[in-house]
Design an enzyme around this catalytic site. Structure first.
Site, PDB file in Angstrom:
ATOM      1  N   GLY A  86     -20.691  -2.752  -1.936  1.00  0.00           N
ATOM      2  CA  GLY A  86     -19.293  -2.760  -1.524  1.00  0.00           C
ATOM      3  C   GLY A  86     -18.374  -2.774  -2.729  1.00  0.00           C
ATOM      4  O   GLY A  86     -18.797  -2.961  -3.875  1.00  0.00           O
ATOM      5  N   GLY A  88     -16.676  -4.295  -5.103  1.00  0.00           N
ATOM      6  CA  GLY A  88     -16.644  -5.658  -5.635  1.00  0.00           C
ATOM      7  C   GLY A  88     -15.466  -5.932  -6.538  1.00  0.00           C
ATOM      8  O   GLY A  88     -15.159  -7.095  -6.815  1.00  0.00           O
ATOM      9  N   ARG A  89     -14.803  -4.871  -7.020  1.00  0.00           N
ATOM     10  CA  ARG A  89     -13.613  -5.080  -7.851  1.00  0.00           C
ATOM     11  C   ARG A  89     -12.631  -3.932  -7.682  1.00  0.00           C
ATOM     12  O   ARG A  89     -11.980  -3.516  -8.639  1.00  0.00           O
ATOM     13  CB  ARG A  89     -14.000  -5.230  -9.317  1.00  0.00           C
ATOM     14  CG  ARG A  89     -14.869  -4.107  -9.865  1.00  0.00           C
ATOM     15  CD  ARG A  89     -15.037  -4.276 -11.353  1.00  0.00           C
ATOM     16  NE  ARG A  89     -16.081  -3.458 -11.895  1.00  0.00           N
ATOM     17  CZ  ARG A  89     -16.404  -3.426 -13.175  1.00  0.00           C
ATOM     18  NH1 ARG A  89     -15.724  -4.158 -14.026  1.00  0.00           N
ATOM     19  NH2 ARG A  89     -17.373  -2.663 -13.613  1.00  0.00           N
ATOM     20  N   LYS A 109      -9.146   0.015  -9.594  1.00  0.00           N
ATOM     21  CA  LYS A 109     -10.467  -0.465 -10.005  1.00  0.00           C
ATOM     22  C   LYS A 109     -10.302  -1.526 -11.080  1.00  0.00           C
ATOM     23  O   LYS A 109      -9.707  -1.271 -12.127  1.00  0.00           O
ATOM     24  CB  LYS A 109     -11.281   0.715 -10.525  1.00  0.00           C
ATOM     25  CG  LYS A 109     -12.691   0.385 -10.937  1.00  0.00           C
ATOM     26  CD  LYS A 109     -13.407   1.668 -11.344  1.00  0.00           C
ATOM     27  CE  LYS A 109     -14.814   1.382 -11.812  1.00  0.00           C
ATOM     28  NZ  LYS A 109     -15.495   2.621 -12.229  1.00  0.00           N
ATOM     29  N   GLY A 122     -14.577  -9.551 -10.395  1.00  0.00           N
ATOM     30  CA  GLY A 122     -13.694  -8.541  -9.820  1.00  0.00           C
ATOM     31  C   GLY A 122     -12.767  -7.849 -10.800  1.00  0.00           C
ATOM     32  O   GLY A 122     -11.994  -6.974 -10.410  1.00  0.00           O
ATOM     33  N   ARG A 172      -8.007   5.216  -9.784  1.00  0.00           N
ATOM     34  CA  ARG A 172      -8.910   6.346  -9.577  1.00  0.00           C
ATOM     35  C   ARG A 172      -8.475   7.153  -8.353  1.00  0.00           C
ATOM     36  O   ARG A 172      -8.092   6.603  -7.322  1.00  0.00           O
ATOM     37  CB  ARG A 172     -10.352   5.861  -9.393  1.00  0.00           C
ATOM     38  CG  ARG A 172     -11.346   6.997  -9.242  1.00  0.00           C
ATOM     39  CD  ARG A 172     -12.752   6.557  -9.566  1.00  0.00           C
ATOM     40  NE  ARG A 172     -13.292   5.603  -8.627  1.00  0.00           N
ATOM     41  CZ  ARG A 172     -14.439   4.950  -8.807  1.00  0.00           C
ATOM     42  NH1 ARG A 172     -15.138   5.139  -9.913  1.00  0.00           N
ATOM     43  NH2 ARG A 172     -14.858   4.083  -7.919  1.00  0.00           N
ATOM     44  N   ARG A 179     -19.725   7.341   0.307  1.00  0.00           N
ATOM     45  CA  ARG A 179     -20.928   7.553  -0.495  1.00  0.00           C
ATOM     46  C   ARG A 179     -22.160   7.685   0.401  1.00  0.00           C
ATOM     47  O   ARG A 179     -22.134   7.291   1.574  1.00  0.00           O
ATOM     48  CB  ARG A 179     -21.125   6.372  -1.454  1.00  0.00           C
ATOM     49  CG  ARG A 179     -19.863   5.977  -2.229  1.00  0.00           C
ATOM     50  CD  ARG A 179     -19.898   4.506  -2.608  1.00  0.00           C
ATOM     51  NE  ARG A 179     -18.618   4.063  -3.182  1.00  0.00           N
ATOM     52  CZ  ARG A 179     -18.379   3.941  -4.481  1.00  0.00           C
ATOM     53  NH1 ARG A 179     -19.317   4.230  -5.358  1.00  0.00           N
ATOM     54  NH2 ARG A 179     -17.214   3.533  -4.920  1.00  0.00           N
ATOM     55  N   ASP A 248     -25.272   4.684  -4.153  1.00  0.00           N
ATOM     56  CA  ASP A 248     -23.874   4.252  -4.055  1.00  0.00           C
ATOM     57  C   ASP A 248     -22.985   5.012  -5.030  1.00  0.00           C
ATOM     58  O   ASP A 248     -21.758   4.911  -4.959  1.00  0.00           O
ATOM     59  CB  ASP A 248     -23.751   2.747  -4.291  1.00  0.00           C
ATOM     60  CG  ASP A 248     -24.403   2.309  -5.597  1.00  0.00           C
ATOM     61  OD1 ASP A 248     -25.638   2.408  -5.675  1.00  0.00           O
ATOM     62  OD2 ASP A 248     -23.699   1.882  -6.527  1.00  0.00           O
ATOM     63  N   ASP A 258     -18.066   7.286 -10.849  1.00  0.00           N
ATOM     64  CA  ASP A 258     -18.578   6.142 -11.607  1.00  0.00           C
ATOM     65  C   ASP A 258     -19.128   6.563 -12.963  1.00  0.00           C
ATOM     66  O   ASP A 258     -20.302   6.875 -13.118  1.00  0.00           O
ATOM     67  CB  ASP A 258     -19.627   5.361 -10.810  1.00  0.00           C
ATOM     68  CG  ASP A 258     -18.972   4.443  -9.788  1.00  0.00           C
ATOM     69  OD1 ASP A 258     -17.797   4.097  -9.981  1.00  0.00           O
ATOM     70  OD2 ASP A 258     -19.615   4.084  -8.788  1.00  0.00           O
TER      71      ASP A 258
END
Length: 479
Positions: A86, A88-89, A109, A122, A172, A179, A248, A258
């Site tokens: 998930g 997370g940050r 992000k 986070g 972003r 995903r 992910d 990513d």
């Protein structure tokens, strides 16, 4: 009043709440804009003059007009092992509708903890966020599908890792953040109906031509497979190594996402790994296409109940689409390689001609980007490549192959120059820019970005590899 150009919608929140949690970003103490992408802002229909001086929005202190922030739920197979994950940050502020009608997620992000943070704080540090900004912009100008970076804002809050670092938030932009891991999540924690709703949403958003097709579920898998095959082939053609191809980190839209332990090869070596945590080489350059197929197999497994009530029949249908991925990938890769070599038509020996060149490059530790680029120009007998006897033999075969085509050598060379970049984000230039940024000097980063926006133009400074290329160069999952 909205003078900033925000035009946010929130179609993702029409899905069941299992897929997300409402979550505001954490307020930043002293926001400060570090870099703002004016070109991208204009594409999105945003007022760059207003927003480039509004760091509080991009640090998460003030929400833009119409924002309804969420963190998305997903899982993932990380190095082959299932994990609940998930955002997370990160929070998605909403979906910006651009002037041309396209829909883009706007995500912060590094904006603080969320319900999916697990044991993380986070937050994000400045240098990994700048790294993502640099590499994602390079990918965009190379014509490779990618998420993009709208801004990096300093938060004024320290981030504690091995040492104390400057905190920052990256904004972003993505066609969506859905995903393969989102589908892994529904299988583990949702219902078949949740999966069906997610598929139909993805079709509406990314593959609308499939909406009324009775075979839409299988064709959805095929469409995602084709986009992934196209994407990974493009990575291979420019020597890009993602570094962490977990499910992910594989988008349904077919965009690169990513930019943590990623990098571009200097010396050609199929075994190249840059990620500090990939000790077994699972995501090495030579394995990226295989990992794409592996991830698609996990994706297909989540869709099996929608394909057919008979599991054996459903599996057979899925296997057919994975085979289609391989054909599509191999065709894209070979066509791309031939284009880099100026080969436009088809002859039976083309694949072996490509393979022979790559073997030569590996054996003689040749620079990947510059070897292809050098072929765009007449090679002199005194050039270093011509001191390699096997290369001379290969060059004669290649030249004879080009002379079989009706196009003039000048026209072929011009076409090759548009498919073989002169400039990539070489590791030593990226590190140089980040080191300067850490000391407060952004000029090296701006200079590098300027060159990366023109990857097919010669650059005396940015076209050269490092004097001493370090084969042990390592990157980290900082983003």
């Amino acid at each position: 009043m909205n003078n900033e150009g925000w035009n946010l919608e929130h179609s993702y929140t029409e899905l069941p709440q299992i897929f997300y949690r409402n979550q505001n970003p954490k307020s930043a103490p002293t926001p400060q804009m570090y870099i703002f992408n004016h070109r991208l802002a204009e594409t999105l229909g945003l007022n760059s003059d207003e927003l480039s001086i509004a760091p509080e929005i991009f640090a998460g202190t003030i929400l833009p007009h119409g924002a309804k922030p969420i963190s998305q739920a997903y899982a993932g197979y990380q190095f082959g092992h299932f994990a609940m994950l998930g955002d997370g940050r990160a929070v998605v502020l909403g979906e910006q509708i651009a002037p041309d009608g396209r829909r883009f997620d706007i995500q912060l992000k590094g904006s603080g903890p969320t319900p999916f943070s697990r044991r993380g704080d986070g937050y994000a540090a400045l240098l990994p966020m700048l790294r993502e900004y640099i590499i994602s912009e390079a990918m965009f100008y190379l014509g490779i599908p990618t998420t993009r970076s709208l801004a990096v804002a300093l938060t004024g809050k320290d981030v504690y890792r091995e040492k104390i670092l400057q905190g920052a938030v990256l904004t972003r932009v993505a066609s969506s953040h859905i995903r393969v891991g989102t589908f892994n999540y529904t299988v583990a924690f949702g219902t078949q109906e949740d999966t069906r709703l997610l598929v139909d949403y993805c079709i509406r958003r990314h593959f609308p031509k499939l909406e009324n097709n009775e075979n839409r579920f299988v064709l959805f898998l095929r469409s995602v497979a084709e986009r992934q095959a196209d994407l990974i082939a493009k990575w291979q053609l420019v020597g890009f190594i993602h570094g962490v191809m977990n499910t992910d980190n594989m988008t349904i839209s077919g965009e690169t996402i990513d930019y943590g332990p990623c990098a571009f090869m200097d010396i050609y070596n199929p075994n190249t790994v840059f990620s500090s945590i990939d000790t077994e080489g699972r995501y090495a350059y030579k394995n990226q296409s295989q990992m794409g197929a592996w991830n698609l197999s996990r994706f297909a497994e989540s869709l099996l109940p929608l394909f057919h009530e008979n599991q054996n029949k459903a599996v057979e249908m899925a296997e057919k689409e994975i085979s289609h991925y391989w054909k599509y990938y191999n065709d894209n890769w070979l066509t791309g390689m031939k284009t880099k070599l100026g080969i436009i038509d088809n002859e039976s020996e083309d694949a072996s001609l490509v393979a022979e060149l790559l073997d030569l490059m590996a054996t003689h530790k040749l620079d990947y980007t510059n070897t292809f680029r050098s072929l765009c120009f007449p090679i002199k007998d005194s050039d270093s490549l011509m001191q390699i006897p096997k290369f001379v033999s290969w060059h004669t075969k290649w030249s004879n192959r080009l002379h079989q085509q009706p196009q003039s050598q000048h026209k072929i060379a011009d076409a090759m120059k548009q498919h073989n970049p002169a400039v990539i984000p070489r590791n030593h230039h990226v590190e140089e820019a980040l080191a300067a940024a850490e000391s407060g000097d952004a000029s090296a980063m701006h200079n590098l970005l300027g060159a990366l926006r023109k990857p097919y133009e010669e650059s005396e400074r940015y076209s050269k590899p490092a004097i001493h290329t370090c084969s042990e160069y390592r990157t980290f999952c900082g983003t």
